[in-house]
Write a protein that holds these residues in place. Structure first.
Motif, short mmCIF file in Angstrom:
data_model
loop_
_atom_site.label_atom_id
_atom_site.label_comp_id
_atom_site.label_asym_id
_atom_site.label_seq_id
_atom_site.Cartn_x
_atom_site.Cartn_y
_atom_site.Cartn_z
N ASP A 101 -14.04 44.18 38.18
CA ASP A 101 -14.04 43.06 39.14
C ASP A 101 -12.65 42.84 39.72
O ASP A 101 -12.50 42.60 40.93
N LYS A 102 -11.62 42.95 38.88
CA LYS A 102 -10.25 42.79 39.37
C LYS A 102 -9.87 43.93 40.31
O LYS A 102 -9.19 43.72 41.32
N ILE A 103 -10.32 45.14 39.95
CA ILE A 103 -10.04 46.31 40.80
C ILE A 103 -10.67 46.13 42.17
O ILE A 103 -10.02 46.34 43.20
N GLU A 104 -11.93 45.73 42.19
CA GLU A 104 -12.63 45.53 43.47
C GLU A 104 -12.03 44.37 44.25
O GLU A 104 -12.02 44.40 45.49
N GLY A 105 -11.51 43.38 43.53
CA GLY A 105 -10.81 42.29 44.21
C GLY A 105 -9.56 42.78 44.91
O GLY A 105 -9.27 42.40 46.06
N ASN A 106 -8.80 43.65 44.24
CA ASN A 106 -7.60 44.24 44.85
C ASN A 106 -7.95 45.09 46.07
O ASN A 106 -7.24 45.07 47.09
N LEU A 107 -9.04 45.84 45.97
CA LEU A 107 -9.47 46.67 47.10
C LEU A 107 -9.87 45.81 48.29
O LEU A 107 -9.60 46.16 49.44
N SER A 108 -10.50 44.67 48.02
CA SER A 108 -10.88 43.75 49.10
C SER A 108 -9.65 43.19 49.78
O SER A 108 -9.63 43.01 51.01
N ILE A 109 -8.60 42.91 48.99
CA ILE A 109 -7.35 42.41 49.57
C ILE A 109 -6.73 43.47 50.48
O ILE A 109 -6.23 43.16 51.58
N LEU A 110 -6.78 44.72 50.05
CA LEU A 110 -6.25 45.81 50.87
C LEU A 110 -6.99 45.92 52.20
O LEU A 110 -6.39 46.10 53.26
N LEU A 111 -8.31 45.82 52.14
CA LEU A 111 -9.10 45.88 53.37
C LEU A 111 -8.78 44.72 54.29
O LEU A 111 -8.73 44.86 55.52
N LEU A 112 -8.55 43.55 53.70
CA LEU A 112 -8.22 42.36 54.49
C LEU A 112 -6.89 42.54 55.23
O LEU A 112 -6.82 42.31 56.44
N ILE A 113 -5.86 42.95 54.52
CA ILE A 113 -4.54 43.04 55.16
C ILE A 113 -4.50 44.17 56.20
O ILE A 113 -3.80 44.04 57.22
N THR A 114 -5.25 45.25 55.96
CA THR A 114 -5.28 46.32 56.97
C THR A 114 -6.05 45.87 58.21
O THR A 114 -5.68 46.24 59.33
N SER A 115 -7.10 45.09 58.01
CA SER A 115 -7.87 44.57 59.16
C SER A 115 -7.00 43.63 59.99
O SER A 115 -7.01 43.68 61.23
N ILE A 116 -6.25 42.77 59.30
CA ILE A 116 -5.35 41.85 60.00
C ILE A 116 -4.29 42.64 60.77
O ILE A 116 -3.97 42.33 61.93
N ASN A 117 -3.76 43.66 60.13
CA ASN A 117 -2.74 44.49 60.79
C ASN A 117 -3.30 45.16 62.05
O ASN A 117 -2.62 45.25 63.08
N THR A 118 -4.54 45.63 61.98
CA THR A 118 -5.16 46.27 63.14
C THR A 118 -5.33 45.28 64.29
O THR A 118 -5.01 45.59 65.45
N ILE A 119 -5.81 44.08 63.98
CA ILE A 119 -6.02 43.06 65.01
C ILE A 119 -4.69 42.66 65.64
O ILE A 119 -4.57 42.56 66.88
N VAL A 120 -3.68 42.45 64.80
CA VAL A 120 -2.35 42.09 65.32
C VAL A 120 -1.78 43.22 66.16
O VAL A 120 -1.15 42.99 67.20
N GLY A 121 -2.03 44.46 65.74
CA GLY A 121 -1.57 45.62 66.51
C GLY A 121 -2.18 45.65 67.90
O GLY A 121 -1.48 45.91 68.89
N PHE A 122 -3.48 45.42 67.99
CA PHE A 122 -4.13 45.37 69.30
C PHE A 122 -3.57 44.24 70.15
O PHE A 122 -3.37 44.40 71.36
N PHE A 123 -3.31 43.10 69.50
CA PHE A 123 -2.79 41.95 70.25
C PHE A 123 -1.45 42.28 70.89
O PHE A 123 -1.25 42.09 72.09
N PHE A 124 -0.53 42.81 70.10
CA PHE A 124 0.82 43.05 70.62
C PHE A 124 0.87 44.24 71.57
O PHE A 124 1.72 44.28 72.46
#
Length: 261
Positions: A101-124
């Motif tokens: 459960d902790k491992i999958e939680g960490n993986l979810s965090i990774l997906l979140l920050i990469t998604s945010i980075n992609t959206i911010v990248g498109f914005f700028f």
């Protein structure tokens, strides 16, 4: 339907109606107050805010995506290495299911920050395109700015895809039933189809929560567009774009709901 059920429905509506009326009154008061001070706000914020915003964006836009992507890459490497290590230890011991459960939680965090980075990248990258007229005033330096914006955007996309690939592949190691490659156009469909009922339920609950959040956000943006039309001469297009997003979300959700009944 029995009379008892009808009475309960009426009682519930009556109870909720009081709160609804209070909310409407507060909204009317807020709208009246905003309209009353809009003239003063236009004098204070009408020109200063756009000038300040453009000045800030002009300076940071060429470099934000590069810096942010590098930070995301470093953070992701640390989190992924730690997560990978935990999973390898779990495979050897296989005595603590909570670790998964902790491992999958960490993986979810990774997906979140990469998604945010992609959206911010498109914005700028979009901002860089809009502000290209400003870059042209700086002579040769404009080439450097445009080049940095382009490199930052490409770095953002490539790093996000590679990080997501590692996350998805590790997730498939944990749950061999999961299928799909991040490079596949139909990845989302294959992934959901391969999920068990528990995972699907989590996805559906998350999707409904996202639906509610986007609906509230669209209302807030609509209000902002109305106010912005008076303060900053937005025009009608921002409101049209918000309305399109609102309609697409609502119609697509409703159609899927109808299909599943």
């Amino acid at each position: 339907m029995s009379n008892t059920n009808i009475n309960e429905i009426k009682k519930e509506d009556k109870k909720a109606f009081k709160g609804f009326i209070i909310l409407i009154i507060i909204a009317l008061i807020a709208g009246f107050f905003t309209g009353f001070i809009s003239g003063n706000l236009k004098e204070i914020l009408g020109e200063s805010v756009p000038i300040l915003l453009i000045s800030i964006l002009e300076k940071i836009t060429p470099f934000v995506s590069i810096v942010l992507s590098l930070i995301i890459i470093i953070i992701s490497k640390i989190i992924y290495a730690n997560t990978r290590k935990k999973y390898d230890l779990f495979k050897k011991s296989n005595d603590n299911e909570d670790i998964v459960d902790k491992i999958e939680g960490n993986l979810s965090i990774l997906l979140l920050i990469t998604s945010i980075n992609t959206i911010v990248g498109f914005f700028f990258f979009g901002v860089a395109s809009v502000l290209s007229t400003f870059y042209s005033r700086s002579g040769d330096i404009s080439i450097i700015r445009v080049f940095c914006s382009f490199i930052g955007f490409i770095l953002c996309l490539i790093s996000s895809i590679l990080i997501q690939k590692n996350v998805i592949n590790l997730e498939k190691e944990i749950n061999p039933l999961l299928k799909g490659s991040i490079y596949d156009i139909n990845f989302s469909k294959k992934w959901v189809e391969s999920c068990d009922e528990a995972i699907k339920l989590g996805i559906f609950k998350s999707a409904y929560k996202a639906y509610k959040c986007v609906s509230i956000t669209c209302i807030i943006l609509w209000i902002f567009c109305v106010i912005g039309h008076d303060l900053w001469n937005f025009g009608v297009m921002p409101m049209v774009m918000v309305t399109i997003i609102w309609l697409v979300q609502t119609i697509s959700y409703s159609i899927e709901s109808i299909k599943r009944k």
